[in-house]
Design a protein around this motif. Structure first.
Motif, mmCIF file in Angstrom:
data_model
loop_
_atom_site.group_PDB
_atom_site.id
_atom_site.type_symbol
_atom_site.label_atom_id
_atom_site.label_comp_id
_atom_site.label_asym_id
_atom_site.label_seq_id
_atom_site.Cartn_x
_atom_site.Cartn_y
_atom_site.Cartn_z
ATOM 1 N N ARG A 7 -4.232 -1.919 13.597
ATOM 2 C CA ARG A 7 -3.506 -1.255 12.512
ATOM 3 C C ARG A 7 -2.217 -1.999 12.204
ATOM 4 O O ARG A 7 -1.634 -2.621 13.086
ATOM 5 N N ALA A 55 0.732 4.945 0.643
ATOM 6 C CA ALA A 55 -0.177 5.840 1.334
ATOM 7 C C ALA A 55 -0.320 7.193 0.640
ATOM 8 O O ALA A 55 -1.398 7.794 0.649
ATOM 9 N N TYR A 103 0.840 -1.199 0.000
ATOM 10 C CA TYR A 103 0.000 0.000 0.000
ATOM 11 C C TYR A 103 0.875 1.249 0.000
ATOM 12 O O TYR A 103 1.749 1.414 0.854
ATOM 13 N N GLY A 138 -3.467 -1.517 4.929
ATOM 14 C CA GLY A 138 -3.461 -0.268 4.175
ATOM 15 C C GLY A 138 -4.645 0.582 4.551
ATOM 16 O O GLY A 138 -5.246 0.418 5.622
ATOM 17 N N ILE A 156 4.242 -0.228 11.426
ATOM 18 C CA ILE A 156 5.063 0.492 10.460
ATOM 19 C C ILE A 156 6.464 0.649 11.035
ATOM 20 O O ILE A 156 6.665 0.690 12.251
ATOM 21 N N ARG A 204 -4.505 2.501 8.131
ATOM 22 C CA ARG A 204 -3.780 1.233 8.164
ATOM 23 C C ARG A 204 -4.599 0.134 8.839
ATOM 24 O O ARG A 204 -4.046 -0.824 9.390
#
Length: 307
Positions: free
Chosen positions: A297, A38, A36, A274, A300, A278
């Motif tokens: 989520r 962003a 994904y 995503g 990251i 997220r």
């Protein structure tokens, strides 16, 4: 009623009872490598046998060809600067797509010999790239170009972001496949699909400790699947492992407990988090792309530290 089969009470807090599985697109032969981006609110995924990368636009639901031919691309990820990193079967390399659209080769050889067919890739917060290198892209002409392995083994590699040096960090897998770091990057999870080549090989996920020097230690079985294979996987912010699992997607707690299962109408290859928050789980399956909202989520990586 949740779409998920709840096996442990902890799963109840991770799913939404009213969220349904969305069938977003169909028309592939074997879909893989969802990533994904962003900034553009779109998902890139690979259609390996059709030699193309697809693009799902979350703003309007449209799917188009992102790149074709794609050199039988497989796994994709996004680095800390928002650039797409891709594993390519046909060229037997890992590449990065620059902002101007040019494609740069990052790794293609180890100790002077060509890689097998890079499969999945993840980025660590220090900027290093970690990728698996099984033989699926050279086994037949269906997902690449059939050829003998020049290396004679299948490993997980680490690419140093400063020197470009490539190191084999996991050499004990038969066919290393999906990769994911725990949120604190102290654990690397590796799926092994070696049962495709070795009868009775465990259909397992293995967890490794990641040491301060980025070497791996203490390999241990994290989960075992009854049939099919674990393939692509991701971690959420709580350290739960979300993974493809044959005709389902599964969630495991950091302690290895199987928390819940999402039954799927097709064999599942990979998944990623995503959406703007997220909290949307995108799932690539045999021919189709799916998604479902969850109550967690995706983890990251911290931003890259500048020298």
């Amino acid at each position: 009623m949740s779409e998920f089969e709840i096996r442990d009470p902890r799963m109840g807090g991770l799913v939404l009872a009213y969220a349904q599985l969305d069938h977003l697109w169909t028309g592939g032969r074997w879909l893989e490598g969802p990533a994904y981006l962003a900034a553009g609110r779109y998902l890139v995924f690979s259609d390996i046998p059709n030699d193309r990368m697809m693009r799902y636009d979350e703003t309007n639901g449209m799917v188009s060809v992102f790149r074709g031919p794609s050199d039988n691309s497989n796994g994709n990820t996004v680095d800390q600067e928002g650039r797409l990193v891709t594993c390519e079967h046909r060229t037997r390399r890992v590449t990065r797509t620059e902002p101007d659209g040019s494609v740069v080769s990052l790794a293609s050889h180890y100790e002077g010999r060509r890689l097998n067919s890079p499969n999945d890739v993840v980025v660590k917060s220090d900027g290093s790239l970690w990728f698996s290198d099984p033989t699926y892209g050279i086994d037949t002409d269906y997902e690449g170009d059939a050829a003998p392995s020049e290396l004679g083994r299948q490993c997980v590699y680490r690419l140093d972001p400063r020197t470009g040096a490539l190191a084999a960090v996991a050499t004990d897998r038969v066919q290393p496949n999906g990769l994911a770091f725990s949120p604190d990057e102290t654990t690397l999870y590796v799926s092994d699909t070696g049962a495709s080549h070795v009868a009775d090989h465990p259909r397992s996920l293995t967890a490794y400790d990641v040491l301060p020097d980025d070497s791996l230690a203490n390999p241990r079985t994290f989960a075992v699947l009854e049939e099919g294979f674990f393939d692509g996987l991701r971690c959420d912010v709580f350290g739960n492992v979300w993974t493809s699992a044959f005709r389902s997607a599964r969630c495991y707690a950091p302690d290895g407990t199987h928390l819940g299962t999402l039954p799927m109408p097709e064999r599942v290859s990979n998944l990623c988090f995503g959406g703007r928050k997220r909290n949307r789980l995108f799932i690539t399956a045999h021919t189709s792309l799916y998604a479902i909202y969850v109550n967690t989520r995706g983890a990251i990586r911290p931003p890259a530290r500048r020298p």
